[in-house]
Design a protein around this motif. Structure first.
Motif, PDB file in Angstrom:
ATOM      1  N   LEU A  92      -9.330   7.187   7.396  1.00 13.14           N
ATOM      2  CA  LEU A  92      -9.143   6.524   6.340  1.00 13.14           C
ATOM      3  C   LEU A  92     -10.550   6.268   5.222  1.00 13.14           C
ATOM      4  N   ARG A  93     -11.594   6.449   6.011  1.00 17.06           N
ATOM      5  CA  ARG A  93     -13.052   6.533   5.567  1.00 17.06           C
ATOM      6  C   ARG A  93     -13.086   7.723   4.783  1.00 17.06           C
ATOM      7  N   VAL A  94     -12.720   9.059   5.277  1.00 14.11           N
ATOM      8  CA  VAL A  94     -12.585   9.988   4.397  1.00 14.11           C
ATOM      9  C   VAL A  94     -11.591  10.014   3.254  1.00 14.11           C
ATOM     10  N   PHE A  95     -10.494   9.252   3.369  1.00 11.13           N
ATOM     11  CA  PHE A  95      -9.813   9.132   2.315  1.00 11.13           C
ATOM     12  C   PHE A  95     -10.475   8.342   1.212  1.00 11.13           C
ATOM     13  N   LYS A  96     -11.230   7.346   1.843  1.00 14.41           N
ATOM     14  CA  LYS A  96     -11.757   6.495   0.563  1.00 14.41           C
ATOM     15  C   LYS A  96     -12.785   7.358  -0.136  1.00 14.41           C
ATOM     16  N   GLN A  97     -13.488   8.011   0.721  1.00  9.66           N
ATOM     17  CA  GLN A  97     -14.543   8.737   0.018  1.00  9.66           C
ATOM     18  C   GLN A  97     -14.200   9.958  -0.955  1.00  9.66           C
ATOM     19  N   LEU A  98     -12.821  10.142  -0.740  1.00  8.58           N
ATOM     20  CA  LEU A  98     -12.000  11.314  -1.638  1.00  8.58           C
ATOM     21  C   LEU A  98     -11.035  10.613  -2.318  1.00  8.58           C
ATOM     22  N   THR A  99     -11.582   9.278  -2.759  1.00 11.63           N
ATOM     23  CA  THR A  99     -10.621   8.389  -3.708  1.00 11.63           C
ATOM     24  C   THR A  99     -10.182   9.370  -4.923  1.00 11.63           C
ATOM     25  N   SER A 100     -11.408  10.057  -5.611  1.00 12.50           N
ATOM     26  CA  SER A 100     -11.116  10.689  -6.965  1.00 12.50           C
ATOM     27  C   SER A 100     -10.001  11.749  -6.581  1.00 12.50           C
ATOM     28  N   VAL A 101     -10.081  12.327  -5.609  1.00 10.57           N
ATOM     29  CA  VAL A 101      -8.901  13.603  -5.192  1.00 10.57           C
ATOM     30  C   VAL A 101      -7.751  12.982  -5.065  1.00 10.57           C
ATOM     31  N   SER A 103      -6.438  10.014  -5.835  1.00 12.98           N
ATOM     32  CA  SER A 103      -6.191   8.709  -6.652  1.00 12.98           C
ATOM     33  C   SER A 103      -4.907   8.584  -7.097  1.00 12.98           C
ATOM     34  N   LYS A 104      -4.163   9.518  -7.487  1.00 13.95           N
ATOM     35  CA  LYS A 104      -2.686   9.326  -7.784  1.00 13.95           C
ATOM     36  C   LYS A 104      -1.814   9.307  -6.574  1.00 13.95           C
ATOM     37  N   CYS A 105      -2.168   9.444  -5.489  1.00 17.50           N
ATOM     38  CA  CYS A 105      -1.421   9.545  -4.321  1.00 17.50           C
ATOM     39  C   CYS A 105      -1.085   8.297  -3.587  1.00 17.50           C
ATOM     40  N   ASP A 106       0.058   7.965  -3.227  1.00 16.37           N
ATOM     41  CA  ASP A 106       0.602   6.498  -2.634  1.00 16.37           C
ATOM     42  C   ASP A 106       0.464   7.123  -1.146  1.00 16.37           C
ATOM     43  N   VAL A 107      -0.813   6.457  -0.528  1.00 19.36           N
ATOM     44  CA  VAL A 107      -0.781   6.804   1.082  1.00 19.36           C
ATOM     45  C   VAL A 107      -0.563   5.319   1.871  1.00 19.36           C
ATOM     46  N   SER A 108       0.212   5.671   2.909  1.00 22.43           N
ATOM     47  CA  SER A 108       0.618   4.648   3.870  1.00 22.43           C
ATOM     48  C   SER A 108       0.042   4.984   5.354  1.00 22.43           C
ATOM     49  N   VAL A 109      -0.066   4.145   6.380  1.00 24.22           N
ATOM     50  CA  VAL A 109      -0.276   4.440   7.598  1.00 24.22           C
ATOM     51  C   VAL A 109       0.499   3.913   8.580  1.00 24.22           C
ATOM     52  N   HIS A 110       1.290   4.812   9.562  1.00 28.33           N
ATOM     53  CA  HIS A 110       1.911   4.378  10.502  1.00 28.33           C
ATOM     54  C   HIS A 110       1.937   4.522  11.808  1.00 28.33           C
ATOM     55  N   LEU A 111       1.526   3.628  12.696  1.00 26.62           N
ATOM     56  CA  LEU A 111       1.227   3.784  14.133  1.00 26.62           C
ATOM     57  C   LEU A 111       2.046   3.372  14.927  1.00 26.62           C
ATOM     58  N   VAL A 112       2.215   4.680  16.086  1.00 24.11           N
ATOM     59  CA  VAL A 112       3.375   4.234  17.112  1.00 24.11           C
ATOM     60  C   VAL A 112       2.600   3.992  18.049  1.00 24.11           C
ATOM     61  N   GLU A 113       2.799   2.648  18.858  1.00 22.19           N
ATOM     62  CA  GLU A 113       1.916   2.280  19.705  1.00 22.19           C
ATOM     63  C   GLU A 113       2.964   1.229  20.710  1.00 22.19           C
ATOM     64  N   SER A 146      -5.231  -2.044   5.463  1.00 23.96           N
ATOM     65  CA  SER A 146      -6.453  -1.602   5.926  1.00 23.96           C
ATOM     66  C   SER A 146      -7.564  -2.021   5.322  1.00 23.96           C
ATOM     67  N   LYS A 147      -8.980  -2.119   5.645  1.00 24.64           N
ATOM     68  CA  LYS A 147     -10.111  -2.599   5.041  1.00 24.64           C
ATOM     69  C   LYS A 147     -10.230  -1.801   3.785  1.00 24.64           C
ATOM     70  N   THR A 148      -9.877  -0.605   3.798  1.00 20.35           N
ATOM     71  CA  THR A 148      -9.798   0.131   2.609  1.00 20.35           C
ATOM     72  C   THR A 148      -8.756   0.119   1.635  1.00 20.35           C
ATOM     73  N   GLY A 149      -7.667  -0.866   1.892  1.00 26.31           N
ATOM     74  CA  GLY A 149      -6.381  -1.252   1.132  1.00 26.31           C
ATOM     75  C   GLY A 149      -5.356  -0.278   1.317  1.00 26.31           C
ATOM     76  N   ILE A 150      -5.282   0.141   2.402  1.00 26.07           N
ATOM     77  CA  ILE A 150      -4.036   0.901   2.460  1.00 26.07           C
ATOM     78  C   ILE A 150      -3.034   0.333   3.510  1.00 26.07           C
ATOM     79  N   PRO A 151      -1.864   0.066   3.202  1.00 21.68           N
ATOM     80  CA  PRO A 151      -0.878  -0.427   4.063  1.00 21.68           C
ATOM     81  C   PRO A 151      -0.548   0.032   5.464  1.00 21.68           C
ATOM     82  N   ILE A 152      -0.550  -0.577   6.570  1.00 19.85           N
ATOM     83  CA  ILE A 152      -0.529  -0.275   7.939  1.00 19.85           C
ATOM     84  C   ILE A 152       0.606  -0.973   8.741  1.00 19.85           C
ATOM     85  N   PHE A 153       1.600   0.018   9.372  1.00 18.06           N
ATOM     86  CA  PHE A 153       2.475  -0.711  10.006  1.00 18.06           C
ATOM     87  C   PHE A 153       2.666  -0.205  11.520  1.00 18.06           C
ATOM     88  N   TRP A 154       3.182  -0.780  12.542  1.00 18.81           N
ATOM     89  CA  TRP A 154       3.114  -0.345  13.831  1.00 18.81           C
ATOM     90  C   TRP A 154       4.697  -0.445  14.100  1.00 18.81           C
TER      91      TRP A 154
END
Ligand code: SAH
Length: 397
Positions: A92-101, A103-113, A146-154
């Protein structure tokens, strides 16, 4: 041990798969349920816990595939068995650093735990602990931002993750799934079972099934040449699901683990406090694991997707540009201790004697990612497809 001994006395020996499932994920006493000791202070250390560079390069892999697949305007990052959440955090830190790349993509995180204990640790790591349990409108058991503003689901199971264009990640996940073990004997294949030792109170031992078991009939190939075989049907089912989902909705899966290509025999082992541990002693207190059989995973994809690998971790990371990343970090670090630490972690990940050779990368990709659908008819009509990073050198335009 008490729980298992009672069960074995009441109903006889169990398969190694059942033993492993009880020891690792029993809802009350399982190793992952209660402890899940990933990390330096735990029982075993994994690559993302060794170096931030590992997760960063995997983050770049997803961006590179997202670009190669025509930058779809949304994707889900789905991680199976996220441990402490460190790998997702680095991605997610990499995604944040590449925000400009992105920017128009809707990203969400899904954790299977499955582990309540580890999902709590992940929630703190990724959201600062601000999560909502049992959201009513979702199939997830927990959600947060996430701390970088991306929704996360478990979720507890991959089947609960909503369908959609997804990038899957399984790092040191498949090796934790229960395996069946088989032994060739003069009378044919027999399954290895776990039983109570009649001579020593509360001690477990391996025995062979007196005759064939349902698993021996189903999981041993007629052309098998080894004398001892381990099969992980749960891994097979999950790969089938991943392959079907990628075929239908698009995306890719990256699997990284120690393993072999259908050649090894007895790899079942335990870890406690970073030391090898007898798999049958004190179940629930040690990590149990077996090498991943990549040839089996390839077979279970059933041609629904293309597969790449397994390729050794040191080759994959080299292709992803780990040397360049190391140079930049070394140049940017002011003190000798940090530089020392960077070099040490690079060595852990890359040295063939350490993690460089025994860990492998393996990918599932839609067929059209590797071969143009109309290539057969008009071979020259299209520009060549970009090579898949990691398995080839990374070329980011
Ligand atoms: N990927 C992490 C952790 C690896 S440990 C890392 O590399 O550091 C294995 C992880 O898989 C743990 O998070 C464990 O709780 C989880 N796990 C084990 N069995 C599982 C199952 N059946 N379903 C979902 N998660 C599982």
């Amino acid at each position: 041990l008490r729980h298992l001994a009672r069960k074995l006395r009441a109903s006889g020996p169990v398969t190694v798969a059942e033993y492993m499932r009880e020891a690792l994920t029993n809802p009350g006493q399982g190793y992952y349920t209660r402890r899940g000791g990933v990390g330096e202070s735990g029982d075993f250390i994994t690559s993302p816990e060794i170096s931030q560079v590992f997760g960063e390069l995997i983050g770049i892999w997803y961006i590179s595939e997202w670009m190669a697949m025509g930058k779809p305007n949304t994707f889900q990052l789905v991680e199976l068995g996220p441990g402490r959440g460190t790998l997702t955090e680095d991605i997610l830190r990499v995604f944040k650093q590449l925000t400009s790349v992105l920017s128009k993509c809707d990203v969400s995180v899904h954790l299977v735990e499955v582990s309540p204990k580890l999902s709590e640790i992940q929630a703190v790591m990724l959201t600062g602990g601000k999560v909502q349990p049992n959201p009513e409108d979702e199939s997830a058991y927990m959600k947060g931002i996430s701390k970088t503003g991306i929704p996360i689901f478990w979720y507890r199971d991959i089947q609960d993750v909503p369908p959609g264009y997804s990038f899957y990640l399984a790092h040191e996940f498949f090796d934790a799934l229960p395996i069946h073990k088989f032994q060739r004997t003069e009378k044919g294949w027999r399954e290895v079972l776990v039983d109570i030792d009649p001579e020593v109170p509360d001690q477990l031992r391996f025995v062979l099934s007196p005759s064939r078991t349902p698993a021996t009939q189903n999981f041993i190939q007629p052309e098998e040449t080894r004398d001892h075989v381990e099969v992980c049907p749960e891994a097979g089912v999950i790969v089938q699901r991943l392959a079907s989902r990628i075929e239908k909705d698009g995306g890719a899966a990256l699997v990284a683990d120690y393993g072999h290509d259908g050649t090894k025999t007895d790899t079942f082992r335990g870890f406690r406090n970073h030391k090898l541990h007898d798999v049958l002693s004190a179940p629930g207190t040690a990590d149990l694991t077996a090498d991943v059989d990549f040839s089996y995973l390839r077979k279970m994809a059933q041609g629904k997707t293309a597969t790449l690998g397994p390729i050794k971790q040191r080759e994959f990371l080299k292709n992803m540009g780990i040397d360049l990343r190391l140079q930049v970090l070394l140049q940017n670090s002011g003190d000798a201790a940090t530089r020392e630490q960077l070099l040490h972690s690079y060595d852990m990940l890359m040295n063939p004697e350490k993690m460089g050779d025994c860990f492998n990368f393996f990918a599932l990709l839609p067929h059209h990612r590797l071969v143009h659908p109309d290539k057969k008819d008009k071979p020259e009509s299209k520009s060549p497809l970009p090579p898949v990073a990691g398995f080839n050198e990374l070329l980011l335009k």
